[in-house]
Design a protein around this motif. Structure first.
Motif, PDB file in Angstrom:
ATOM      1  N   GLN A  33       0.835  -1.198   0.000  1.00  0.00           N
ATOM      2  CA  GLN A  33       0.000   0.000   0.000  1.00  0.00           C
ATOM      3  C   GLN A  33       0.864   1.239   0.000  1.00  0.00           C
ATOM      4  O   GLN A  33       2.038   1.191   0.335  1.00  0.00           O
ATOM      5  CB  GLN A  33      -0.924   0.035   1.214  1.00  0.00           C
ATOM      6  CG  GLN A  33      -0.187   0.291   2.531  1.00  0.00           C
ATOM      7  CD  GLN A  33      -1.081   0.182   3.737  1.00  0.00           C
ATOM      8  OE1 GLN A  33      -1.977  -0.626   3.761  1.00  0.00           O
ATOM      9  NE2 GLN A  33      -0.827   1.005   4.737  1.00  0.00           N
ATOM     10  N   GLY A  34       0.250   2.364  -0.393  1.00  0.00           N
ATOM     11  CA  GLY A  34       0.878   3.676  -0.335  1.00  0.00           C
ATOM     12  C   GLY A  34      -0.175   4.675   0.100  1.00  0.00           C
ATOM     13  O   GLY A  34      -1.263   4.297   0.535  1.00  0.00           O
ATOM     14  N   GLU A  35       0.098   5.941  -0.057  1.00  0.00           N
ATOM     15  CA  GLU A  35      -0.847   6.971   0.369  1.00  0.00           C
ATOM     16  C   GLU A  35      -2.174   6.904  -0.372  1.00  0.00           C
ATOM     17  O   GLU A  35      -3.215   7.188   0.196  1.00  0.00           O
ATOM     18  CB  GLU A  35      -0.230   8.361   0.197  1.00  0.00           C
ATOM     19  CG  GLU A  35       0.801   8.703   1.247  1.00  0.00           C
ATOM     20  CD  GLU A  35       0.210   8.719   2.662  1.00  0.00           C
ATOM     21  OE1 GLU A  35      -0.837   9.360   2.878  1.00  0.00           O
ATOM     22  OE2 GLU A  35       0.812   8.090   3.548  1.00  0.00           O
ATOM     23  N   ASN A  36      -2.147   6.565  -1.664  1.00  0.00           N
ATOM     24  CA  ASN A  36      -3.376   6.561  -2.456  1.00  0.00           C
ATOM     25  C   ASN A  36      -3.512   5.314  -3.322  1.00  0.00           C
ATOM     26  O   ASN A  36      -4.247   5.306  -4.300  1.00  0.00           O
ATOM     27  CB  ASN A  36      -3.439   7.808  -3.341  1.00  0.00           C
ATOM     28  CG  ASN A  36      -2.395   7.781  -4.437  1.00  0.00           C
ATOM     29  OD1 ASN A  36      -1.376   7.086  -4.334  1.00  0.00           O
ATOM     30  ND2 ASN A  36      -2.637   8.528  -5.498  1.00  0.00           N
ATOM     31  N   TRP A  37      -2.798   4.250  -2.986  1.00  0.00           N
ATOM     32  CA  TRP A  37      -2.855   3.025  -3.774  1.00  0.00           C
ATOM     33  C   TRP A  37      -2.794   1.789  -2.885  1.00  0.00           C
ATOM     34  O   TRP A  37      -2.324   1.846  -1.749  1.00  0.00           O
ATOM     35  CB  TRP A  37      -1.746   2.974  -4.828  1.00  0.00           C
ATOM     36  CG  TRP A  37      -0.354   3.028  -4.266  1.00  0.00           C
ATOM     37  CD1 TRP A  37       0.394   4.149  -4.018  1.00  0.00           C
ATOM     38  CD2 TRP A  37       0.459   1.924  -3.858  1.00  0.00           C
ATOM     39  NE1 TRP A  37       1.612   3.799  -3.480  1.00  0.00           N
ATOM     40  CE2 TRP A  37       1.685   2.437  -3.385  1.00  0.00           C
ATOM     41  CE3 TRP A  37       0.275   0.537  -3.846  1.00  0.00           C
ATOM     42  CZ2 TRP A  37       2.718   1.628  -2.916  1.00  0.00           C
ATOM     43  CZ3 TRP A  37       1.308  -0.271  -3.380  1.00  0.00           C
ATOM     44  CH2 TRP A  37       2.511   0.278  -2.915  1.00  0.00           C
ATOM     45  N   VAL A  38      -3.277   0.686  -3.474  1.00  0.00           N
ATOM     46  CA  VAL A  38      -3.260  -0.603  -2.799  1.00  0.00           C
ATOM     47  C   VAL A  38      -2.924  -1.677  -3.828  1.00  0.00           C
ATOM     48  O   VAL A  38      -3.336  -1.589  -4.984  1.00  0.00           O
ATOM     49  CB  VAL A  38      -4.638  -0.914  -2.152  1.00  0.00           C
ATOM     50  CG1 VAL A  38      -4.721  -2.336  -1.648  1.00  0.00           C
ATOM     51  CG2 VAL A  38      -4.920   0.060  -1.021  1.00  0.00           C
ATOM     52  N   GLU A  39      -2.169  -2.672  -3.405  1.00  0.00           N
ATOM     53  CA  GLU A  39      -1.881  -3.822  -4.260  1.00  0.00           C
ATOM     54  C   GLU A  39      -2.330  -5.086  -3.534  1.00  0.00           C
ATOM     55  O   GLU A  39      -1.960  -5.311  -2.382  1.00  0.00           O
ATOM     56  CB  GLU A  39      -0.390  -3.898  -4.593  1.00  0.00           C
ATOM     57  CG  GLU A  39      -0.076  -5.000  -5.595  1.00  0.00           C
ATOM     58  CD  GLU A  39       1.361  -4.941  -6.065  1.00  0.00           C
ATOM     59  OE1 GLU A  39       1.585  -4.548  -7.232  1.00  0.00           O
ATOM     60  OE2 GLU A  39       2.252  -5.268  -5.266  1.00  0.00           O
ATOM     61  N   LEU A  40      -3.145  -5.874  -4.229  1.00  0.00           N
ATOM     62  CA  LEU A  40      -3.657  -7.137  -3.700  1.00  0.00           C
ATOM     63  C   LEU A  40      -3.235  -8.272  -4.612  1.00  0.00           C
ATOM     64  O   LEU A  40      -2.909  -8.056  -5.780  1.00  0.00           O
ATOM     65  CB  LEU A  40      -5.184  -7.092  -3.623  1.00  0.00           C
ATOM     66  CG  LEU A  40      -5.816  -5.949  -2.842  1.00  0.00           C
ATOM     67  CD1 LEU A  40      -7.339  -6.041  -2.919  1.00  0.00           C
ATOM     68  CD2 LEU A  40      -5.342  -5.950  -1.398  1.00  0.00           C
ATOM     69  N   GLU A  41      -3.278  -9.490  -4.076  1.00  0.00           N
ATOM     70  CA  GLU A  41      -2.920 -10.681  -4.848  1.00  0.00           C
ATOM     71  C   GLU A  41      -4.085 -11.648  -4.916  1.00  0.00           C
ATOM     72  O   GLU A  41      -4.755 -11.896  -3.916  1.00  0.00           O
ATOM     73  CB  GLU A  41      -1.730 -11.392  -4.203  1.00  0.00           C
ATOM     74  CG  GLU A  41      -1.326 -12.658  -4.927  1.00  0.00           C
ATOM     75  CD  GLU A  41      -0.224 -13.436  -4.223  1.00  0.00           C
ATOM     76  OE1 GLU A  41       0.208 -14.454  -4.792  1.00  0.00           O
ATOM     77  OE2 GLU A  41       0.177 -13.045  -3.116  1.00  0.00           O
ATOM     78  N   LEU A  42      -4.299 -12.173  -6.107  1.00  0.00           N
ATOM     79  CA  LEU A  42      -5.246 -13.263  -6.341  1.00  0.00           C
ATOM     80  C   LEU A  42      -4.412 -14.502  -6.627  1.00  0.00           C
ATOM     81  O   LEU A  42      -3.832 -14.628  -7.703  1.00  0.00           O
ATOM     82  CB  LEU A  42      -6.161 -12.942  -7.529  1.00  0.00           C
ATOM     83  CG  LEU A  42      -7.078 -14.060  -8.010  1.00  0.00           C
ATOM     84  CD1 LEU A  42      -8.096 -14.439  -6.938  1.00  0.00           C
ATOM     85  CD2 LEU A  42      -7.778 -13.653  -9.303  1.00  0.00           C
ATOM     86  N   PRO A  43      -4.319 -15.434  -5.670  1.00  0.00           N
ATOM     87  CA  PRO A  43      -3.507 -16.633  -5.891  1.00  0.00           C
ATOM     88  C   PRO A  43      -4.120 -17.534  -6.975  1.00  0.00           C
ATOM     89  O   PRO A  43      -5.336 -17.611  -7.099  1.00  0.00           O
ATOM     90  CB  PRO A  43      -3.525 -17.352  -4.531  1.00  0.00           C
ATOM     91  CG  PRO A  43      -3.995 -16.345  -3.549  1.00  0.00           C
ATOM     92  CD  PRO A  43      -4.861 -15.391  -4.313  1.00  0.00           C
TER      93      PRO A  43
END
Length: 160
Positions: A33-43
């Motif tokens: 994550q950052g101030e205005n972003w998110v990263e997620l994973e789909l296994p």
């Protein structure tokens, strides 16, 4: 005395979000994550294939990944959790994911207004410079439950 809401933190929120409902069933995981972003994973999972003859993730779960990452990016940017509704989420597929590869979805909220939030991002399977898909979306922010403010919508103003 009203206590101000806690600042939204995607890492902490994911511990709850990903234990319940559709996101839990998909097995989504928090990545960054950052101030205005998110990263997620789909296994990668065999039961999420689009075509049994090719072991690649179907498009539907990737769309769900990007929709959830979008919402979380909006909350991360606003620093608070308020419900949002997807108005438009455009997904431009560039290529199929690689065989037996998980897909990462990174979304940023680049603009917010009083009633809307705008996002963009990519889904990739390990190389952000070679994306599986690009996304762009608009979400409606929901400040309050309209049923509580308008009895004609099924609520009773102030009687809940």
């Amino acid at each position: 005395m009203n206590t101000p809401p806690a600042r939204f933190d995607a890492r902490e929120a994911s511990k709850w979000f990903f234990r319940h409902g559709h996101t839990a069933w998909l097995g989504l995981r928090f990545a960054d994550q950052g101030e205005n972003w998110v990263e997620l994973e789909l296994p990668w999972r065999e039961d999420l294939l689009g075509d049994r003859s090719r072991p690649v993730l179907a498009s539907g779960p990737i769309i769900s990944l990007m929709d959830m990452a979008s919402g979380m990016a909006i909350w991360q940017a606003s620093r608070t959790f308020n419900p949002v509704a997807t108005l438009d989420l455009r997904v431009d597929y560039q290529r199929p994911a690689r065989e037996r590869a998980s897909v990462l979805g990174r979304v940023e909220c680049y603009r917010r207004t009083r009633s809307a939030a705008f996002v963009r991002g990519i889904a990739h399977d390990g190389d952000p410079d070679d994306p599986v898909a690009h996304v762009a979306g608009v979400f409606m922010t929901i400040a309050a439950d309209p049923r509580k403010e308008n009895p004609a919508l099924g609520g009773s103003a102030g009687n809940d």
